[in-house]
Design a protein around this motif. Structure first.
Motif, PDB file in Angstrom:
ATOM      1  N   ALA A 215       0.827  -1.216   0.000  1.00  0.00           N
ATOM      2  CA  ALA A 215       0.000   0.000   0.000  1.00  0.00           C
ATOM      3  C   ALA A 215       0.859   1.262   0.000  1.00  0.00           C
ATOM      4  CB  ALA A 215      -0.938  -0.001   1.204  1.00  0.00           C
ATOM      5  N   LEU A 216       2.155   1.144   0.275  1.00  0.00           N
ATOM      6  CA  LEU A 216       3.055   2.306   0.220  1.00  0.00           C
ATOM      7  C   LEU A 216       3.147   2.883  -1.195  1.00  0.00           C
ATOM      8  CD1 LEU A 216       6.066   1.222   2.467  1.00  0.00           C
ATOM      9  CD2 LEU A 216       4.392   3.003   2.943  1.00  0.00           C
ATOM     10  N   GLY A 217       2.742   2.106  -2.188  1.00  0.00           N
ATOM     11  CA  GLY A 217       2.811   2.594  -3.574  1.00  0.00           C
ATOM     12  C   GLY A 217       1.554   3.291  -4.041  1.00  0.00           C
ATOM     13  N   LEU A 218       0.657   3.640  -3.100  1.00  0.00           N
ATOM     14  CA  LEU A 218      -0.673   4.139  -3.485  1.00  0.00           C
ATOM     15  C   LEU A 218      -0.775   5.657  -3.374  1.00  0.00           C
ATOM     16  CD1 LEU A 218      -3.621   3.441  -4.230  1.00  0.00           C
ATOM     17  CD2 LEU A 218      -4.054   3.025  -1.813  1.00  0.00           C
ATOM     18  N   ASP A 234       1.520   1.775  -7.464  1.00  0.00           N
ATOM     19  CA  ASP A 234       2.724   1.232  -8.109  1.00  0.00           C
ATOM     20  C   ASP A 234       3.042  -0.103  -7.470  1.00  0.00           C
ATOM     21  OD1 ASP A 234       3.049   3.268  -9.859  1.00  0.00           O
ATOM     22  OD2 ASP A 234       4.942   4.016  -9.066  1.00  0.00           O
ATOM     23  N   VAL A 331       9.075   0.629  -6.107  1.00  0.00           N
ATOM     24  CA  VAL A 331       7.755   1.171  -5.761  1.00  0.00           C
ATOM     25  C   VAL A 331       7.884   2.326  -4.770  1.00  0.00           C
ATOM     26  CG1 VAL A 331       6.551  -0.947  -6.284  1.00  0.00           C
ATOM     27  CG2 VAL A 331       7.475  -0.616  -4.003  1.00  0.00           C
TER      28      VAL A 331
ATOM     29  N   MET B  40       3.026   9.923  -1.743  1.00  0.00           N
ATOM     30  CA  MET B  40       3.758   8.654  -1.741  1.00  0.00           C
ATOM     31  C   MET B  40       5.100   8.795  -1.035  1.00  0.00           C
ATOM     32  SD  MET B  40       3.298   6.550  -5.245  1.00  0.00           S
ATOM     33  CE  MET B  40       4.771   5.558  -5.276  1.00  0.00           C
ATOM     34  N   MET B  43       4.673   8.779   2.662  1.00  0.00           N
ATOM     35  CA  MET B  43       4.559   7.434   3.255  1.00  0.00           C
ATOM     36  C   MET B  43       5.939   6.804   3.461  1.00  0.00           C
ATOM     37  SD  MET B  43       1.160   5.574   1.796  1.00  0.00           S
ATOM     38  CE  MET B  43       1.197   5.919   0.067  1.00  0.00           C
TER      39      MET B  43
END
Lengths: 421, 82
Positions: A215-218, A234, A331, B40, B43
């Motif tokens: 979910a870090l690629g969202l 990603d 990503v 992103m 995060m």
């Protein structure tokens, strides 16, 4: 029945659309093969919702179109349809585009060309040369058919024709990673600043084990329509447990399933944590994940990352690449490489031509470039450029002419092209 | 790590973790969002900050003011460490 045409275009993404429409406008009898029931490729089937590469890179206040002809026509048609103009993202101008509008615009463009036949739901499954002409085998739901054509444009994105005809091709060892884009509705408000807190909530979901690290690629972006967002994820592409291979059906299948799983989890998480997302839902899945890079042709010339960095221009260029090299090899977000002084780069016609075959042109993300340059030329705005040039060159060739770069540039609708260069 | 985190250290950390590609001469007062900080990257930043500085930044911490410069980010990290 074997259909006989002047130009066959394989793949109806942004490059194939441009190639087919522009070849037909030169008077060629054209057949366009597309596996979906609509055109647009990455911009429709994969829900990529910005046209990148349309505008010159510069810091002025007004976005300036880099290429006349089909790319500018598409920009105008999309702006008329969505009512939205270009927006500035950091140092870059992009045009928001909506996949639903793109499908309809493509329908209108092909309907206007009486010499263009679109065959949807069709996969080309083989190509061979026979007495100087190309024979194409296609498949539609168990029906097999053939077409015969003077010239082929491979706008497949994956250079599908290359292995069939024994032509040189390559796949980079470190590919750009794929993106999984999906539609969201029911979000009550999406102010800009809130993106940061939503990001924090997703990290919180990962901390507590509710979400996987994928979910870090969202990230999220408004679609331009009331109450609608797009989520872009990603992915590593290695969800199937093996190294990323966009030409392997097992890996691609795992990628699709993982995209949906992570997206669903993230939505569930945000419904709990963000009050304005309490009624949010996923409203649309893509027909397929967005593939940024796969098999490429090795053509008569190869545009390199060093040439893009320098903003190199060529005598046989057919248009301009303006998007910086946008690397997504992991990503962890994009890594950008800008050309010196924000210069545009010429795209040589020989990057769309291959050795030994005068009657095959290539367009879109699989033209002859290196891995670095592909990170620039893969975007839809540039695919319109290479697609248009390949289509015009194909029509000239099919008509018995010599498809030189100057002949390709001199076509109607390119009124001020020489000035633009 | 007992030494206090400052903006210079944050810049070096953002570079080495490849969270942002900051040009030579980027200062502790320059705008991180203009340098490409997006949701992103934020995060990545939150995950990396936990590993590097041992702070768990919460969603409410992630405001534009707190993240605008390396200086403000260092202040946020210092505050959350105590």
């Amino acid at each position: 029945m074997i259909r006989d045409v002047d130009v066959a275009v394989i793949g109806g993404g942004s490059a194939g659309l441009a190639a087919a429409v522009m070849a037909a406008r030169q008077g060629a009898r054209v057949m366009l093969f597309e596996r979906q029931g609509f055109l647009g490729g990455m911009g429709t089937a994969s829900l990529v919702h910005t046209f990148c590469g349309l505008y010159l890179l510069k810091s002025g206040p007004v976005a300036e179109l880099a290429n006349p002809g089909f790319p500018s026509e598409m920009a105008e048609r999309m702006m008329a349809s969505t009512g939205l103009g270009p927006i500035r993202m950091g140092r870059l101008d992009v045009l928001p585009q909506h996949p639903v509008d793109f499908v309809r615009i493509a329908d209108e463009l092909v309907k206007a060309e009486s010499s263009l036949v679109v065959q949807w739901h069709t996969e080309v499954i083989g190509v061979r040369k026979n007495q100087g002409r190309w024979e194409i085998d296609w498949s539609c739901r168990g029906s097999l058919g053939k077409a015969s054509t003077t010239v082929i444009v491979d706008a497949s994105g994956d250079a599908v024709t290359a292995p069939w005809i024994g032509a040189a091709h390559e796949v980079a060892p470190r590919l750009q990673r794929p993106a999984y884009v999906f539609g969201i509705q029911g979000v009550k408000a999406f102010p800009d600043e809130r993106r940061l807190q939503l990001a924090g909530m997703l990290v919180e979901g990962i901390r507590t084990g509710v979400l996987s690290k994928a979910a870090l690629g969202l990230s999220f972006r408004p679609s331009g329509r009331p109450g609608e967002l797009f989520g872009t994820l990603d992915l590593a592409g290695e969800e199937g447990g093996s190294i990323y291979d966009p030409l392997d059906p097992v890996g691609l299948s795992a990628l699709e399933a993982e995209g949906r799983r992570v997206a669903s989890g993230a939505l569930a998480c945000l419904r709990e944590m963000a009050p304005e997302w309490s009624a949010a839902f996923i409203s649309q899945w893509p027909a397929r994940a967005g593939i940024r890079e796969s098999r490429r042709w090795v053509g008569r010339a190869c545009l390199t990352g060093a040439q893009i960095e320098a903003g190199t221009r060529f005598a046989d260029e057919i248009g301009l690449a303006t998007w910086p090299m946008e690397h997504r090899e992991n990503v962890r977000g994009p890594k950008w490489h800008f050309p010196v002084e924000d210069r545009p780069t010429g795209i040589p016609l020989d990057c769309l031509r291959i050795p030994d075959h005068d009657n095959l042109f290539v367009a879109g993300r699989c033209i002859s470039v290196d891995h670095e340059a592909q990170a620039s030329i893969r975007v839809m705005g540039t695919c319109f450029v290479t697609g248009e040039a390949a289509g015009v060159a194909a029509a000239i060739k099919a008509g018995g002419g010599d498809p030189t770069a100057s002949a390709v540039r001199r076509i109607p609708g390119h009124g001020n092209f020489s000035q633009a260069l | 790590m007992s030494r206090e985190v400052d903006g210079i250290e944050v810049i070096g950390w953002l570079r080495s973790e490849e969270i942002l590609m900051l040009e030579e001469g980027f200062t502790v007062g320059d705008d991180l969002f203009q340098a490409g900080l997006d949701s992103m990257a934020v995060m990545q930043l939150v995950v990396a900050a936990e590993e590097q500085f041992g702070v768990q930044l919460q969603a409410g911490d992630l405001t534009k003011e707190n993240l605008t410069t390396a200086e403000s980010l260092a202040t946020l990290i210092r505050e959350r460490r105590t």
